[in-house]
Design a protein around this motif. Sequence first.
Motif, PDB file in Angstrom:
ATOM      1  N   LEU A   1      75.815  10.956   4.973  1.00  0.00           N
ATOM      2  CA  LEU A   1      75.533  11.565   6.275  1.00  0.00           C
ATOM      3  C   LEU A   1      74.744  10.668   7.228  1.00  0.00           C
ATOM      4  CD1 LEU A   1      74.519  14.792   4.501  1.00  0.00           C
ATOM      5  CD2 LEU A   1      76.322  14.774   6.216  1.00  0.00           C
ATOM      6  N   ALA A   2      73.980   9.727   6.688  1.00  0.00           N
ATOM      7  CA  ALA A   2      73.076   8.970   7.558  1.00  0.00           C
ATOM      8  C   ALA A   2      73.171   7.457   7.407  1.00  0.00           C
ATOM      9  CB  ALA A   2      71.635   9.405   7.292  1.00  0.00           C
ATOM     10  N   SER A   3      74.095   6.953   6.597  1.00  0.00           N
ATOM     11  CA  SER A   3      74.289   5.506   6.508  1.00  0.00           C
ATOM     12  C   SER A   3      75.039   5.024   7.746  1.00  0.00           C
ATOM     13  CB  SER A   3      75.092   5.152   5.259  1.00  0.00           C
ATOM     14  OG  SER A   3      76.392   5.729   5.335  1.00  0.00           O
ATOM     15  N   ALA A   4      75.055   3.713   7.948  1.00  0.00           N
ATOM     16  CA  ALA A   4      75.835   3.152   9.057  1.00  0.00           C
ATOM     17  C   ALA A   4      77.308   3.511   8.898  1.00  0.00           C
ATOM     18  CB  ALA A   4      75.651   1.633   9.109  1.00  0.00           C
ATOM     19  N   SER A   5      77.789   3.512   7.669  1.00  0.00           N
ATOM     20  CA  SER A   5      79.196   3.879   7.426  1.00  0.00           C
ATOM     21  C   SER A   5      79.461   5.331   7.800  1.00  0.00           C
ATOM     22  CB  SER A   5      79.543   3.670   5.946  1.00  0.00           C
ATOM     23  OG  SER A   5      79.432   2.322   5.594  1.00  0.00           O
ATOM     24  N   ALA A   6      78.523   6.213   7.456  1.00  0.00           N
ATOM     25  CA  ALA A   6      78.689   7.632   7.774  1.00  0.00           C
ATOM     26  C   ALA A   6      78.710   7.862   9.281  1.00  0.00           C
ATOM     27  CB  ALA A   6      77.571   8.443   7.128  1.00  0.00           C
TER      28      ALA A   6
END
Length: 313
Positions: free
Chosen positions: A190-195
């Motif tokens: 939910l909060a990674s750069a990927s997400a």
Amino acid sequence: MKPVKHVIALDVGGTGMKAALIAADGTLLHEARRATGRERGAEAVVETILDFASELLDLGRERFGTSASAAGVAVPGIVDAEQGIAVYASNLGWRDVPMRDLLSRRLGGIPVALGHDVRTGGLAEGRIGAGQGAERFLFVPLGTGIAGAIGIAGRIEAGAHGYAGEIGHIVVRPGGPACGCGQRGCLETLASASAVSRAWAAASGDPGADAADCAKAVESGDVRAEEVWLAAIGALADGLVTAITLLDPRTLIIGGGLAEAGETLFTPLRAAVEERVTFQRLPEIVPAALGDTAGCLGAGLLAWDLLATEVPA
């Protein structure tokens, strides 16, 4: 020329490696980068690392008048630093690679320290980066995934089994998106750069859009981008408050790709964390200082630490 004592430092990523020769006072004597060659398979990656390290050994001897005294290498995945084994790294196809012994043999028997990439980066941030002066800190890089490094009195806590600091797998939204670890609603979904990239690509209708594009859209006042951005920050704040409750760090160091957004990230993140704390003491929340050099610098610190603890024969 007087010989210059130095160590070899290697930071191995999924697709590329950063390397350096580092003097005892922390001076970077030489820096280099190279692709891992992972498209050729797991064994090829290991051989690339060994060849790269061997070249650095030769270069140091020729340029500085003496061979490297030790080497430090940081690798992704699950690491048994005590045994010197890279236990598992899905992005490199590794299982139980005896990296410490392989490197030591290739480098003529010099001592080699092996570390986890995020914990090694955290070691550098704690000693020579954003965590200087903080006896207890938490380093959280927000990149493809989310991990963490727990800093205590100048060292990084690995835990009983080498898994300490895996904040990205705290469940913050039960029943949420599926995570590669097998749970649902993990922080990194939910909060990674990927997400953020995935969410903004869907919201904007542009399959090529990423987290950096989302941050720029937030800065321009795009309401859809703000919704995506604040949802990620809310999830991140929930995860960080859990970490604050458990660890009580003096400083929270945020790094990785999302941290490059600067105050577009940090201003609402600090506010969101402050809104959520109750009895907990609010730590200082700061950006990482060393960028993508942290892992390599930390690998050098591991090597110097190893020399400092060696018992003379």
